[in-house]
Write a protein that holds these residues in place. Sequence first.
Motif, PDB file in Angstrom:
ATOM      1  N   ASP A   1      30.465  -7.819 -55.485  1.00 51.60           N
ATOM      2  CA  ASP A   1      30.485  -8.742 -54.539  1.00 51.60           C
ATOM      3  C   ASP A   1      29.568  -8.732 -53.738  1.00 51.60           C
ATOM      4  O   ASP A   1      29.819  -8.678 -52.132  1.00 51.60           O
ATOM      5  CB  ASP A   1      32.235  -8.437 -53.821  1.00 51.60           C
ATOM      6  N   TYR A   2      28.472  -8.940 -53.797  1.00 53.50           N
ATOM      7  CA  TYR A   2      27.099  -8.773 -53.184  1.00 53.50           C
ATOM      8  C   TYR A   2      26.877 -10.155 -52.871  1.00 53.50           C
ATOM      9  O   TYR A   2      26.833 -11.057 -53.748  1.00 53.50           O
ATOM     10  CB  TYR A   2      26.108  -8.279 -53.900  1.00 53.50           C
ATOM     11  N   PRO A   3      26.486 -10.519 -51.586  1.00 54.24           N
ATOM     12  CA  PRO A   3      26.384 -12.029 -51.159  1.00 54.24           C
ATOM     13  C   PRO A   3      24.771 -12.562 -51.299  1.00 54.24           C
ATOM     14  O   PRO A   3      24.170 -12.673 -50.492  1.00 54.24           O
ATOM     15  CB  PRO A   3      26.618 -12.040 -49.510  1.00 54.24           C
ATOM     16  N   LEU A   4      24.680 -12.592 -52.721  1.00 52.83           N
ATOM     17  CA  LEU A   4      23.356 -13.046 -53.163  1.00 52.83           C
ATOM     18  C   LEU A   4      22.713 -14.137 -52.801  1.00 52.83           C
ATOM     19  O   LEU A   4      21.654 -14.437 -52.149  1.00 52.83           O
ATOM     20  CB  LEU A   4      23.207 -12.848 -54.834  1.00 52.83           C
ATOM     21  N   ARG A   5      23.583 -15.262 -52.670  1.00 54.62           N
ATOM     22  CA  ARG A   5      23.388 -16.459 -52.078  1.00 54.62           C
ATOM     23  C   ARG A   5      22.814 -16.718 -50.491  1.00 54.62           C
ATOM     24  O   ARG A   5      21.725 -17.205 -50.302  1.00 54.62           O
ATOM     25  CB  ARG A   5      24.498 -17.573 -52.404  1.00 54.62           C
ATOM     26  N   ASP A   6      23.529 -15.728 -50.216  1.00 54.18           N
ATOM     27  CA  ASP A   6      23.468 -15.803 -48.555  1.00 54.18           C
ATOM     28  C   ASP A   6      22.036 -15.018 -48.428  1.00 54.18           C
ATOM     29  O   ASP A   6      21.305 -15.308 -47.224  1.00 54.18           O
ATOM     30  CB  ASP A   6      24.407 -15.037 -47.672  1.00 54.18           C
ATOM     31  N   PHE A   7      22.022 -13.686 -49.228  1.00 56.29           N
ATOM     32  CA  PHE A   7      20.581 -12.943 -48.857  1.00 56.29           C
ATOM     33  C   PHE A   7      19.435 -14.162 -48.968  1.00 56.29           C
ATOM     34  O   PHE A   7      18.259 -13.865 -48.393  1.00 56.29           O
ATOM     35  CB  PHE A   7      20.796 -11.852 -49.660  1.00 56.29           C
ATOM     36  N   ILE A   8      19.599 -14.640 -50.117  1.00 58.51           N
ATOM     37  CA  ILE A   8      18.169 -15.416 -50.391  1.00 58.51           C
ATOM     38  C   ILE A   8      17.993 -16.701 -49.697  1.00 58.51           C
ATOM     39  O   ILE A   8      16.922 -16.885 -49.180  1.00 58.51           O
ATOM     40  CB  ILE A   8      18.352 -15.851 -52.136  1.00 58.51           C
ATOM     41  N   ALA A   9      19.305 -17.124 -49.078  1.00 64.46           N
ATOM     42  CA  ALA A   9      19.387 -18.364 -47.954  1.00 64.46           C
ATOM     43  C   ALA A   9      18.580 -17.597 -46.842  1.00 64.46           C
ATOM     44  O   ALA A   9      17.758 -18.075 -46.175  1.00 64.46           O
ATOM     45  CB  ALA A   9      20.513 -18.556 -47.783  1.00 64.46           C
ATOM     46  N   GLY A  10      18.714 -16.601 -46.552  1.00 64.92           N
ATOM     47  CA  GLY A  10      18.057 -15.814 -45.385  1.00 64.92           C
ATOM     48  C   GLY A  10      16.453 -15.565 -45.675  1.00 64.92           C
ATOM     49  O   GLY A  10      15.984 -15.843 -44.579  1.00 64.92           O
ATOM     50  N   VAL A  11      16.099 -15.237 -46.836  1.00 65.77           N
ATOM     51  CA  VAL A  11      14.834 -15.140 -47.202  1.00 65.77           C
ATOM     52  C   VAL A  11      14.123 -16.477 -46.885  1.00 65.77           C
ATOM     53  O   VAL A  11      12.944 -16.666 -46.275  1.00 65.77           O
ATOM     54  CB  VAL A  11      14.473 -14.500 -48.550  1.00 65.77           C
ATOM     55  N   ILE A  12      14.680 -17.588 -47.433  1.00 62.73           N
ATOM     56  CA  ILE A  12      14.116 -18.829 -47.221  1.00 62.73           C
ATOM     57  C   ILE A  12      14.223 -19.377 -45.994  1.00 62.73           C
ATOM     58  O   ILE A  12      12.928 -19.919 -45.410  1.00 62.73           O
ATOM     59  CB  ILE A  12      15.040 -19.744 -48.234  1.00 62.73           C
ATOM     60  N   ALA A  13      15.120 -18.919 -45.050  1.00 62.54           N
ATOM     61  CA  ALA A  13      15.283 -19.362 -43.566  1.00 62.54           C
ATOM     62  C   ALA A  13      13.918 -18.534 -42.880  1.00 62.54           C
ATOM     63  O   ALA A  13      13.371 -19.514 -42.157  1.00 62.54           O
ATOM     64  CB  ALA A  13      16.577 -19.056 -43.030  1.00 62.54           C
ATOM     65  N   ASP A  14      13.822 -17.281 -43.186  1.00 61.84           N
ATOM     66  CA  ASP A  14      12.723 -16.550 -42.602  1.00 61.84           C
ATOM     67  C   ASP A  14      11.379 -17.100 -42.876  1.00 61.84           C
ATOM     68  O   ASP A  14      10.199 -17.036 -41.967  1.00 61.84           O
ATOM     69  CB  ASP A  14      12.612 -14.919 -43.159  1.00 61.84           C
ATOM     70  N   ALA A  15      11.248 -17.781 -43.945  1.00 63.75           N
ATOM     71  CA  ALA A  15      10.052 -18.466 -44.421  1.00 63.75           C
ATOM     72  C   ALA A  15       9.917 -19.758 -43.737  1.00 63.75           C
ATOM     73  O   ALA A  15       8.905 -20.417 -44.014  1.00 63.75           O
ATOM     74  CB  ALA A  15       9.786 -18.677 -45.841  1.00 63.75           C
ATOM     75  N   GLY A  16      10.705 -20.163 -42.866  1.00 63.88           N
ATOM     76  CA  GLY A  16      10.697 -21.375 -42.145  1.00 63.88           C
ATOM     77  C   GLY A  16      11.257 -22.587 -42.970  1.00 63.88           C
ATOM     78  O   GLY A  16      10.676 -23.875 -42.844  1.00 63.88           O
ATOM     79  N   LEU A  17      11.899 -22.393 -44.066  1.00 66.03           N
ATOM     80  CA  LEU A  17      12.586 -23.514 -44.846  1.00 66.03           C
ATOM     81  C   LEU A  17      13.907 -23.737 -44.653  1.00 66.03           C
ATOM     82  O   LEU A  17      14.777 -22.991 -44.528  1.00 66.03           O
ATOM     83  CB  LEU A  17      12.106 -23.012 -46.332  1.00 66.03           C
ATOM     84  N   ASP A  18      14.199 -25.158 -44.761  1.00 63.33           N
ATOM     85  CA  ASP A  18      15.369 -25.617 -44.747  1.00 63.33           C
ATOM     86  C   ASP A  18      15.715 -26.240 -45.891  1.00 63.33           C
ATOM     87  O   ASP A  18      15.696 -27.655 -46.019  1.00 63.33           O
ATOM     88  CB  ASP A  18      15.877 -26.448 -43.468  1.00 63.33           C
ATOM     89  N   ILE A  19      16.438 -25.409 -47.160  1.00 67.39           N
ATOM     90  CA  ILE A  19      16.464 -26.385 -48.358  1.00 67.39           C
ATOM     91  C   ILE A  19      17.802 -25.705 -48.961  1.00 67.39           C
ATOM     92  O   ILE A  19      18.241 -24.539 -48.644  1.00 67.39           O
ATOM     93  CB  ILE A  19      15.475 -26.059 -49.505  1.00 67.39           C
ATOM     94  N   PRO A  20      18.382 -26.353 -49.802  1.00 68.57           N
ATOM     95  CA  PRO A  20      19.699 -25.925 -50.316  1.00 68.57           C
ATOM     96  C   PRO A  20      19.589 -24.768 -51.314  1.00 68.57           C
ATOM     97  O   PRO A  20      18.575 -24.671 -52.044  1.00 68.57           O
ATOM     98  CB  PRO A  20      20.551 -27.113 -51.054  1.00 68.57           C
ATOM     99  N   VAL A  21      20.394 -23.878 -51.574  1.00 63.33           N
ATOM    100  CA  VAL A  21      20.473 -22.545 -52.445  1.00 63.33           C
ATOM    101  C   VAL A  21      21.675 -22.993 -53.374  1.00 63.33           C
ATOM    102  O   VAL A  21      22.829 -22.547 -52.701  1.00 63.33           O
ATOM    103  CB  VAL A  21      20.475 -21.238 -51.514  1.00 63.33           C
ATOM    104  N   THR A  22      21.560 -22.860 -54.636  1.00 65.45           N
ATOM    105  CA  THR A  22      22.667 -23.017 -55.505  1.00 65.45           C
ATOM    106  C   THR A  22      22.650 -21.584 -56.540  1.00 65.45           C
ATOM    107  O   THR A  22      21.555 -21.348 -56.956  1.00 65.45           O
ATOM    108  CB  THR A  22      22.406 -24.022 -56.151  1.00 65.45           C
ATOM    109  N   LEU A  23      23.815 -21.055 -56.669  1.00 66.32           N
ATOM    110  CA  LEU A  23      24.075 -20.014 -57.403  1.00 66.32           C
ATOM    111  C   LEU A  23      25.023 -20.448 -58.539  1.00 66.32           C
ATOM    112  O   LEU A  23      26.315 -20.839 -58.398  1.00 66.32           O
ATOM    113  CB  LEU A  23      24.726 -18.818 -56.593  1.00 66.32           C
TER     114      LEU A  23
END
Length: 313
Positions: free
Chosen positions: A95-117
């Motif tokens: 039950d690891y929150p992979l989608r949220d983790f990658i969304a965080g990496v994306i946000a840290d890169a200054g991007l605002d794009i959807p993440v689909t799992l």
Amino acid sequence: MPTPLVVAVDFGGTKVEAALVDTDGRLIEGSRHRRPTGRTAKIPDLEASVGGVVRDTIAALPAGAELVGVGIGCAGPIDRILGLVSPLNVPHWRDYPLRDFIAGVIADAGLDIPVTLEMDGVAITMAEHWVGAAQGVDNVMGMVISTGIGGGLIVGGRVITGPTGNAGHIGHVEVGDIIGDDTFGNPSALEAMASGPHTVSWARRQGFTGTTGEDLAAAYAAGDPVARAAIGRTGEAVGRAIASATALLDLELVAIGGGFSHATPDLFDHMRAVIAAHYFPYVRKVRIVPSALSSEGPLIGAAALVHRAHLLP
């Protein structure tokens, strides 16, 4: 107009990969990155691998292109609503929150794009339907035979995920009196007997001295009787599972990829022999073919989650 690209992520039992993929299903040269996962990797190790490949891939964005989304294909089971993953061959993620983790990496890169799992089997099936062996076929199962066994479904031209995202998880159907290892608490599950590692495990119990799927493939080619029995047993088990899925869903085609599926072309002959002997004509009609996408298929499929999102529920 900028070229729309997707950050495609494929997470499996031995590795995680990421790459940029365009609207024609092509990987962008120089954008593909890979790091290890595995049964012994702890959460910080796994996060370092996933975060590393995503950041490296973003850094490879060419001039004149823009990122329009992130697609993640992950070994199952998953929870597509909450974005959680519990890949069976990576026991430290439950039950690891992979989608949220990658969304965080994306946000840290200054991007605002959807993440689909989605489950990796769904991704590979979408890839085959898009640019692979299942083009033009609307009742398809895609399969991966590798460290584990995964699958996904397109029925009537629409992707079937189920409410949790695990529809098509054929590695955990039961295949009768062929018994495998008790890794998952169920030695009758297809994956417990027919994945690469479990096929090797059975062969070793019969006296085979090799340790990898590559060793087994080489021994098979050399005529080793144990290796030949192991491949035949695995092919029969997969064939039975495909026959059951076809009886249930009236499939037209099954496209199979993954490292162990390349052990020998004879593996497909064993599967097809099971289908040919089936008592229902509509089961005997199903075609079993190798993936047309080689090792790029899972990444193309992850990108399809964004580029071909109209097929998803």
